[in-house]
Scaffold this active site. Structure first.
Site, PDB file in Angstrom:
ATOM      1  N   ASP A  27      45.492 -68.352  44.571  1.00 20.94           N
ATOM      2  CA  ASP A  27      44.303 -68.945  45.205  1.00 20.94           C
ATOM      3  C   ASP A  27      44.656 -70.217  45.970  1.00 20.94           C
ATOM      4  OD1 ASP A  27      41.652 -69.104  45.877  1.00 20.94           O
ATOM      5  OD2 ASP A  27      41.012 -69.963  43.968  1.00 20.94           O
ATOM      6  N   ASN A  75      35.811 -59.997  47.366  1.00 12.20           N
ATOM      7  CA  ASN A  75      36.294 -60.578  48.619  1.00 12.20           C
ATOM      8  C   ASN A  75      35.735 -59.861  49.866  1.00 12.20           C
ATOM      9  OD1 ASN A  75      39.554 -61.482  47.240  1.00 12.20           O
ATOM     10  ND2 ASN A  75      37.766 -62.781  47.554  1.00 12.20           N
TER      11      ASN A  75
END
Ligand code: IPE
Ligand code: IPE
Ligand code: MG
Length: 246
Positions: A27, A75
């Protein structure tokens, strides 16, 4: 192909107790790019070097399985351009890297839904990479792509039902054996980068007893040294699995 950046393993790591399976939530790509005044997608591109370096670092240490979170079932909520970029990027990454990984004995597998939203050409690249590397034994690189922990459990339950399993025979083993990769043992260690302290739907079932290490480093800056640091932290933990120290 030899390790592009061979690096000594720090003496502070006990090589006898290296975690067999490590999961990574990669991330911070967007923030990495934004801090440089670049488009978010440039951050994803820069994440490739981190992934390659960490993969070789894990391989050098004798890690058995590295599971990397590349694209979550959530996502898809991102802007279409970013989603499109990520689809093409992951396809390109496989095409660019599969041969070197193959010659170094890495088996590439995938966890996630192969649903209609994943472009056919991406599915084809995934199939090619797993086919090419299926007999490799040095390490497994498990790419969690269009992956969600809840979706994985839903898919397992759907299979239970379609297998006609009697309710009295629904056990943890019955569910586990229907996950995407039942042959892969649960992760010992899960690392999340970029200073976020959450799971974001990664390996929900499998992480029940994983040790969690959070790093402030943004994914594109993460290197094997950071992986080794997380392993050192892991080696200081006492895993009890609900029991008591002996
Ligand atoms: C992780 O980086 C990569 C994916 C989720 C595909 P992000 O894109 O989430 O980066 P941040 O969290 O916005 O910085
Ligand atoms: C998790 O990161 C997914 C991947 C790294 C692929 P996100 O950036 O999507 O997670 P949230 O939205 O911050 O929880
Ligand atoms: Mg993020």
């Amino acid at each position: 192909m030899p390790d592009p950046r061979p690096t000594p393993i720090p003496a502070s790591i006990d090589v006898r107790f290296v975690p067999h399976h490590i999961g990574v939530v990669m991330d911070g790509n967007g923030r990495w790019a934004q801090r440089r005044g670049l488009a978010r997608t440039e951050g994803h591109g820069a994440g490739e070097e981190a992934l390659v370096d960490v993969t070789y670092g894990a391989l050098a240490l004798g890690v058995g399985v590295l599971t990397v979170y590349a694209f979550s079932t959530e996502n898809w909520r991102r802007p279409v351009d970013e989603v499109r970029y990520l689809m093409n990027f992951n396809r390109g990454l496989l095409q660019r890297r599969q041969h070197e990984l193959h010659s170094d004995g890495v088996r590439i597998v995938f966890s996630g839904r192969r649903d209609w939203r994943v472009p056919r050409r991406v599915l084809k690249s995934m199939q090619d990479a797993s086919e090419l590397t299926k007999d490799n034994r040095a390490m497994t690189l498990n790419i969690a792509f269009n992956y969600g922990g809840r979706a994985e459990i839903v898919d397992a339950v759907q299979r239970l039902v379609s297998d006609g399993i009697d309710p009295s025979r629904v056990t943890e083993m019955a569910i586990r054996s229907r996950l995407y990769h039942p042959e892969i043992p649960d992760p010992d260690l899960v690392i999340r980068t970029s200073g976020e302290y959450r799971i974001s739907n990664f390996l929900l079932w499998e992480m029940a007893y994983s040790e969690l290490v959070f790093s402030e480093v943004l994914w594109p800056d993460f290197r094997r040294e950071d992986l080794y640091g997380a392993i050192e932290e892991f080696q200081q933990r006492v895993r009890r699995f609900g029991g008591v120290d002996t």
